[in-house]
Design a protein around this motif. Structure first.
Motif, mmCIF file in Angstrom:
data_model
loop_
_atom_site.group_PDB
_atom_site.id
_atom_site.type_symbol
_atom_site.label_atom_id
_atom_site.label_comp_id
_atom_site.label_asym_id
_atom_site.label_seq_id
_atom_site.Cartn_x
_atom_site.Cartn_y
_atom_site.Cartn_z
ATOM 1 N N ASP A 75 0.811 -1.212 0.000
ATOM 2 C CA ASP A 75 0.000 0.000 0.000
ATOM 3 C C ASP A 75 0.852 1.272 0.000
ATOM 4 O O ASP A 75 0.486 2.276 -0.603
ATOM 5 N N ARG A 76 1.979 1.216 0.720
ATOM 6 C CA ARG A 76 2.802 2.410 0.884
ATOM 7 C C ARG A 76 4.283 2.061 0.751
ATOM 8 O O ARG A 76 4.732 1.010 1.223
ATOM 9 N N LEU A 77 5.023 2.950 0.135
ATOM 10 C CA LEU A 77 6.479 2.869 0.054
ATOM 11 C C LEU A 77 7.043 4.118 0.709
ATOM 12 O O LEU A 77 6.720 5.242 0.309
ATOM 13 N N VAL A 78 7.880 3.926 1.744
ATOM 14 C CA VAL A 78 8.486 5.053 2.451
ATOM 15 C C VAL A 78 9.997 4.982 2.265
ATOM 16 O O VAL A 78 10.647 4.045 2.723
ATOM 17 N N LEU A 79 10.541 5.955 1.554
ATOM 18 C CA LEU A 79 11.986 6.055 1.350
ATOM 19 C C LEU A 79 12.557 7.019 2.382
ATOM 20 O O LEU A 79 11.979 8.077 2.644
ATOM 21 N N ALA A 80 13.688 6.660 2.971
ATOM 22 C CA ALA A 80 14.365 7.525 3.938
ATOM 23 C C ALA A 80 15.807 7.699 3.508
ATOM 24 O O ALA A 80 16.467 6.732 3.108
ATOM 25 N N LEU A 139 9.454 0.019 4.101
ATOM 26 C CA LEU A 139 10.381 1.089 4.458
ATOM 27 C C LEU A 139 11.739 0.786 3.847
ATOM 28 O O LEU A 139 12.255 -0.337 3.990
ATOM 29 N N VAL A 140 12.319 1.749 3.177
ATOM 30 C CA VAL A 140 13.646 1.586 2.585
ATOM 31 C C VAL A 140 14.520 2.770 2.994
ATOM 32 O O VAL A 140 14.172 3.930 2.732
ATOM 33 N N ALA A 141 15.628 2.481 3.660
ATOM 34 C CA ALA A 141 16.612 3.503 4.018
ATOM 35 C C ALA A 141 17.790 3.376 3.067
ATOM 36 O O ALA A 141 18.315 2.275 2.857
ATOM 37 N N LEU A 142 18.217 4.477 2.484
ATOM 38 C CA LEU A 142 19.299 4.415 1.510
ATOM 39 C C LEU A 142 20.250 5.581 1.686
ATOM 40 O O LEU A 142 19.854 6.676 2.078
ATOM 41 N N ASP A 143 21.517 5.301 1.444
ATOM 42 C CA ASP A 143 22.538 6.344 1.453
ATOM 43 C C ASP A 143 23.708 5.916 0.587
ATOM 44 O O ASP A 143 24.106 4.742 0.595
ATOM 45 N N ARG A 144 24.239 6.866 -0.162
ATOM 46 C CA ARG A 144 25.416 6.597 -0.977
ATOM 47 C C ARG A 144 26.242 7.874 -1.106
ATOM 48 O O ARG A 144 25.730 8.985 -0.957
ATOM 49 N N THR A 145 27.529 7.688 -1.398
ATOM 50 C CA THR A 145 28.464 8.802 -1.544
ATOM 51 C C THR A 145 29.197 8.627 -2.860
ATOM 52 O O THR A 145 30.133 7.815 -2.944
ATOM 53 N N PRO A 146 28.798 9.332 -3.920
ATOM 54 C CA PRO A 146 29.395 9.109 -5.242
ATOM 55 C C PRO A 146 30.888 9.424 -5.330
ATOM 56 O O PRO A 146 31.626 8.741 -6.038
ATOM 57 N N ASP A 147 31.342 10.446 -4.635
ATOM 58 C CA ASP A 147 32.748 10.847 -4.685
ATOM 59 C C ASP A 147 33.479 10.265 -3.490
ATOM 60 O O ASP A 147 33.182 10.610 -2.339
ATOM 61 N N ASP A 148 34.446 9.385 -3.732
ATOM 62 C CA ASP A 148 35.158 8.728 -2.641
ATOM 63 C C ASP A 148 35.803 9.715 -1.677
ATOM 64 O O ASP A 148 35.945 9.429 -0.477
ATOM 65 N N ARG A 149 36.204 10.866 -2.153
ATOM 66 C CA ARG A 149 36.856 11.838 -1.278
ATOM 67 C C ARG A 149 35.904 12.375 -0.213
ATOM 68 O O ARG A 149 36.348 12.829 0.850
ATOM 69 N N ASP A 150 34.594 12.300 -0.481
ATOM 70 C CA ASP A 150 33.609 12.758 0.489
ATOM 71 C C ASP A 150 33.311 11.721 1.565
ATOM 72 O O ASP A 150 32.549 12.002 2.500
ATOM 73 N N ARG A 151 33.877 10.537 1.433
ATOM 74 C CA ARG A 151 33.621 9.481 2.416
ATOM 75 C C ARG A 151 34.360 9.725 3.729
ATOM 76 O O ARG A 151 33.956 9.222 4.784
#
Length: 301
Positions: A75-80, A139-151
């Motif tokens: 019924d519902r998709l919650v992205l965080a 519920l889906v929690a997601l995080d990514r960092t495209p530029d390795d220097r920002d890690r």
């Protein structure tokens, strides 16, 4: 009564080592000049090499498969997601995820602007949706960092991951007994102190324990943000928590700090190794500059 179950995560497909990040030594000295990186406890991190949506769709499929829930029954998709990743999603991310995962009968939402605490607020929101009549909430929690220097940060080495769970009126699991979220504006603008960090943590924890009618002594294990080991220990001390209750070390060593997906990954790692005890109370929590969030979870199965 609704239940929270069917936990799943998808980490970045490539394993990286901190020393392989271009200019790592200089990056580390810039953020933490007086500390040896070897003392922080991070070994490797995971990196996504392709577009985000397939990782999210893969995670959703794993969440649904645990109970045989069909995508059309959601019924519902919650992205965080954390603030830094929000701008990377694109305005059509919900439609792209729903198409890729077959979620053609659900209403989407995004919860953000609370840094790594966003997914705990999303959990509360999803739980309320189920209480209001939604049959299946993903519920889906997601995080990514495209530029390795920002890690490379003073508090953690960032990795990429997607983690999720099912909140359902048809399936048991964990019960959400109480939640707490508190903000500290001085922390948002980089002017927080030990006292303000302590105050924001205890305000959120007191709220959650008050809702649940429980006490800190009732908690069996704490699933927390995967920050550098000394910092995680310091935060626990500030919140009045025993360091031995925290479960984060092994996932953090392998995956790094995966933003607001951390507590989900740490809960799954603990469940795989130890299992959840029926009737036991667990605490999920996340800390970030200016925020502290927590959720008390009671194991009903």
């Amino acid at each position: 009564m609704s239940g929270i179950s069917s936990f799943a995560y998808v980490a970045g497909d490539v394993e990286g080592r901190p020393e392989d990040i271009p200019g790592f030594d200089d990056l580390w000295r810039a953020v933490s000049p007086d500390t040896a990186f070897s003392a922080m406890g991070t070994g490797t991190y995971r990196k996504m090499t392709g577009p985000l949506v397939p990782y999210v769709a893969d995670c959703v499929a794993k969440v649904l498969s645990a109970h045989g829930v069909r995508p059309a029954e959601v019924d519902r998709l919650v992205l965080a997601t954390s603030d830094g990743a929000l701008g990377l999603l694109g305005r059509d991310v919900a439609v792209e995820v729903m198409r890729a995962a077959g979620l053609t009968a659900c209403v989407p939402a995004v919860v953000s602007l609370q840094q790594c605490c966003s997914s705990i607020e999303a959990l509360r929101y999803g739980w309320d949706l189920a209480a209001a009549g939604a049959r299946n909430v993903v519920l889906v929690a997601l995080d990514r960092t495209p530029d390795d220097r920002d890690r490379v940060k003073s508090f953690a080495l960032f990795g990429d991951a997607v983690a999720g769970c099912l909140i359902s009126r048809d399936h048991g699991g964990l019960t959400l007994a109480g939640t707490g979220l508190a903000a500290d504006f001085s922390g948002m603008v980089g002017q927080d102190t030990f006292a303000s960090r302590q105050a924001v943590a205890r305000a959120a924890l007191d709220r959650a324990y008050g809702q649940a009618g429980r006490a800190p002594a009732d908690v069996t294990k704490i699933f927390t943000s995967s920050l550098y080991t000394p910092i995680a220990g310091f935060n626990a001390m500030a919140a009045g928590q025993a360091r031995g209750l925290l479960h984060f070390q092994e996932p953090m060593t392998r995956y790094g700090h995966c933003g607001n997906a951390d507590w989900l990954i740490n809960l799954m790692d603990y469940t795989d190794k130890t299992g959840l005890e029926r009737g036991a109370l667990y605490l999920a929590q996340a800390s970030a500059p200016g925020f502290f969030a927590c959720a008390l979870l009671e194991a009903s199965t």
